[in-house]
Design a protein around this motif. Structure first.
Motif, PDB file in Angstrom:
ATOM      1  N   LEU A   1     -14.733  -7.951 -14.914  1.00 29.85           N
ATOM      2  CA  LEU A   1     -15.540  -8.312 -13.746  1.00 29.85           C
ATOM      3  C   LEU A   1     -16.813  -7.483 -13.700  1.00 29.85           C
ATOM      4  O   LEU A   1     -17.894  -8.011 -13.398  1.00 29.85           O
ATOM      5  CB  LEU A   1     -14.724  -8.103 -12.463  1.00 29.85           C
ATOM      6  N   ALA A   2     -16.732  -6.203 -14.032  1.00 28.19           N
ATOM      7  CA  ALA A   2     -17.913  -5.343 -14.015  1.00 28.19           C
ATOM      8  C   ALA A   2     -18.939  -5.811 -15.043  1.00 28.19           C
ATOM      9  O   ALA A   2     -20.148  -5.807 -14.768  1.00 28.19           O
ATOM     10  CB  ALA A   2     -17.510  -3.893 -14.281  1.00 28.19           C
ATOM     11  N   VAL A   3     -18.494  -6.209 -16.207  1.00 30.16           N
ATOM     12  CA  VAL A   3     -19.412  -6.700 -17.236  1.00 30.16           C
ATOM     13  C   VAL A   3     -20.080  -7.994 -16.768  1.00 30.16           C
ATOM     14  O   VAL A   3     -21.295  -8.170 -16.930  1.00 30.16           O
ATOM     15  CB  VAL A   3     -18.677  -6.912 -18.575  1.00 30.16           C
ATOM     16  N   LEU A   4     -19.306  -8.897 -16.179  1.00 30.77           N
ATOM     17  CA  LEU A   4     -19.880 -10.160 -15.713  1.00 30.77           C
ATOM     18  C   LEU A   4     -20.891  -9.948 -14.588  1.00 30.77           C
ATOM     19  O   LEU A   4     -21.979 -10.531 -14.597  1.00 30.77           O
ATOM     20  CB  LEU A   4     -18.764 -11.100 -15.265  1.00 30.77           C
ATOM     21  N   VAL A   5     -20.559  -9.099 -13.622  1.00 35.10           N
ATOM     22  CA  VAL A   5     -21.467  -8.838 -12.504  1.00 35.10           C
ATOM     23  C   VAL A   5     -22.705  -8.098 -13.004  1.00 35.10           C
ATOM     24  O   VAL A   5     -23.831  -8.415 -12.612  1.00 35.10           O
ATOM     25  CB  VAL A   5     -20.741  -8.047 -11.395  1.00 35.10           C
ATOM     26  N   GLY A   6     -22.501  -7.120 -13.884  1.00 30.83           N
ATOM     27  CA  GLY A   6     -23.639  -6.372 -14.426  1.00 30.83           C
ATOM     28  C   GLY A   6     -24.592  -7.251 -15.200  1.00 30.83           C
ATOM     29  O   GLY A   6     -25.816  -7.131 -15.072  1.00 30.83           O
ATOM     30  N   SER A   7     -24.057  -8.148 -15.992  1.00 35.12           N
ATOM     31  CA  SER A   7     -24.930  -9.042 -16.764  1.00 35.12           C
ATOM     32  C   SER A   7     -25.672 -10.008 -15.849  1.00 35.12           C
ATOM     33  O   SER A   7     -26.837 -10.336 -16.104  1.00 35.12           O
ATOM     34  CB  SER A   7     -24.127  -9.797 -17.823  1.00 35.12           C
ATOM     35  N   LEU A   8     -25.029 -10.450 -14.784  1.00 31.73           N
ATOM     36  CA  LEU A   8     -25.707 -11.325 -13.827  1.00 31.73           C
ATOM     37  C   LEU A   8     -26.840 -10.581 -13.130  1.00 31.73           C
ATOM     38  O   LEU A   8     -27.940 -11.137 -12.951  1.00 31.73           O
ATOM     39  CB  LEU A   8     -24.708 -11.854 -12.799  1.00 31.73           C
ATOM     40  N   LEU A   9     -26.615  -9.328 -12.768  1.00 28.01           N
ATOM     41  CA  LEU A   9     -27.673  -8.534 -12.136  1.00 28.01           C
ATOM     42  C   LEU A   9     -28.844  -8.295 -13.096  1.00 28.01           C
ATOM     43  O   LEU A   9     -30.011  -8.402 -12.700  1.00 28.01           O
ATOM     44  CB  LEU A   9     -27.111  -7.201 -11.649  1.00 28.01           C
ATOM     45  N   LEU A  10     -28.540  -7.975 -14.344  1.00 27.70           N
ATOM     46  CA  LEU A  10     -29.606  -7.773 -15.322  1.00 27.70           C
ATOM     47  C   LEU A  10     -30.405  -9.056 -15.563  1.00 27.70           C
ATOM     48  O   LEU A  10     -31.630  -9.013 -15.705  1.00 27.70           O
ATOM     49  CB  LEU A  10     -29.026  -7.253 -16.638  1.00 27.70           C
ATOM     50  N   ALA A  11     -29.725 -10.192 -15.601  1.00 26.66           N
ATOM     51  CA  ALA A  11     -30.429 -11.465 -15.760  1.00 26.66           C
ATOM     52  C   ALA A  11     -31.319 -11.736 -14.551  1.00 26.66           C
ATOM     53  O   ALA A  11     -32.451 -12.223 -14.693  1.00 26.66           O
ATOM     54  CB  ALA A  11     -29.429 -12.599 -15.957  1.00 26.66           C
ATOM     55  N   GLY A  12     -30.848 -11.401 -13.355  1.00 27.08           N
ATOM     56  CA  GLY A  12     -31.666 -11.579 -12.151  1.00 27.08           C
ATOM     57  C   GLY A  12     -32.882 -10.679 -12.146  1.00 27.08           C
ATOM     58  O   GLY A  12     -33.986 -11.095 -11.763  1.00 27.08           O
ATOM     59  N   ILE A  13     -32.712  -9.444 -12.576  1.00 25.28           N
ATOM     60  CA  ILE A  13     -33.842  -8.512 -12.647  1.00 25.28           C
ATOM     61  C   ILE A  13     -34.865  -9.005 -13.670  1.00 25.28           C
ATOM     62  O   ILE A  13     -36.074  -8.977 -13.411  1.00 25.28           O
ATOM     63  CB  ILE A  13     -33.343  -7.091 -12.985  1.00 25.28           C
ATOM     64  N   ALA A  14     -34.387  -9.465 -14.816  1.00 26.83           N
ATOM     65  CA  ALA A  14     -35.301  -9.993 -15.836  1.00 26.83           C
ATOM     66  C   ALA A  14     -36.051 -11.211 -15.300  1.00 26.83           C
ATOM     67  O   ALA A  14     -37.257 -11.369 -15.539  1.00 26.83           O
ATOM     68  CB  ALA A  14     -34.527 -10.353 -17.103  1.00 26.83           C
ATOM     69  N   TRP A  15     -35.350 -12.068 -14.572  1.00 27.50           N
ATOM     70  CA  TRP A  15     -36.000 -13.255 -14.002  1.00 27.50           C
ATOM     71  C   TRP A  15     -37.086 -12.848 -13.011  1.00 27.50           C
ATOM     72  O   TRP A  15     -38.184 -13.407 -13.012  1.00 27.50           O
ATOM     73  CB  TRP A  15     -34.966 -14.149 -13.324  1.00 27.50           C
ATOM     74  N   LEU A  16     -36.818 -11.855 -12.147  1.00 29.78           N
ATOM     75  CA  LEU A  16     -37.811 -11.397 -11.187  1.00 29.78           C
ATOM     76  C   LEU A  16     -39.031 -10.793 -11.879  1.00 29.78           C
ATOM     77  O   LEU A  16     -40.173 -11.020 -11.458  1.00 29.78           O
ATOM     78  CB  LEU A  16     -37.186 -10.390 -10.231  1.00 29.78           C
TER      79      LEU A  16
END
Length: 81
Positions: A59-74
């Motif tokens: 779960l931590a890997v999935l949430v972390g990757s989603l956050l990193l993808a969101g930061i990259a998108w921003l």
């Protein structure tokens, strides 16, 4: 069944017995590499046949990757826009 298949099944049953929970529902010891059979089809215990572990690390890997993808998108959104 041939004698080698019977030996593989007995070996898998013995490994499964060692991998069971301790008495009173105690915790299972950490997984480690076991000797596996090269029979066809493979004779494995349920623990050996498991692909991987679920739980908090996944779960931590999935949430972390989603956050990193969101930061990259921003970053891309505001850098281009």
């Amino acid at each position: 069944m041939s004698s080698s298949q019977v030996a593989d099944v007995r070996g898998a049953e013995a490994r499964a017995a060692r991998q069971q929970e301790g008495s009173g529902g105690g915790s299972i010891s950490p997984m480690h590499a076991d000797t596996h059979t090269d029979a066809s089809p493979a004779v494995e215990t349920p623990a050996e046949g498991r692909q991987g572990f679920l739980g908090m690390p996944v779960l931590a890997v999935l949430v972390g990757s989603l956050l990193l993808a969101g930061i990259a998108w921003l970053i891309v959104h505001y850098a281009v826009g």
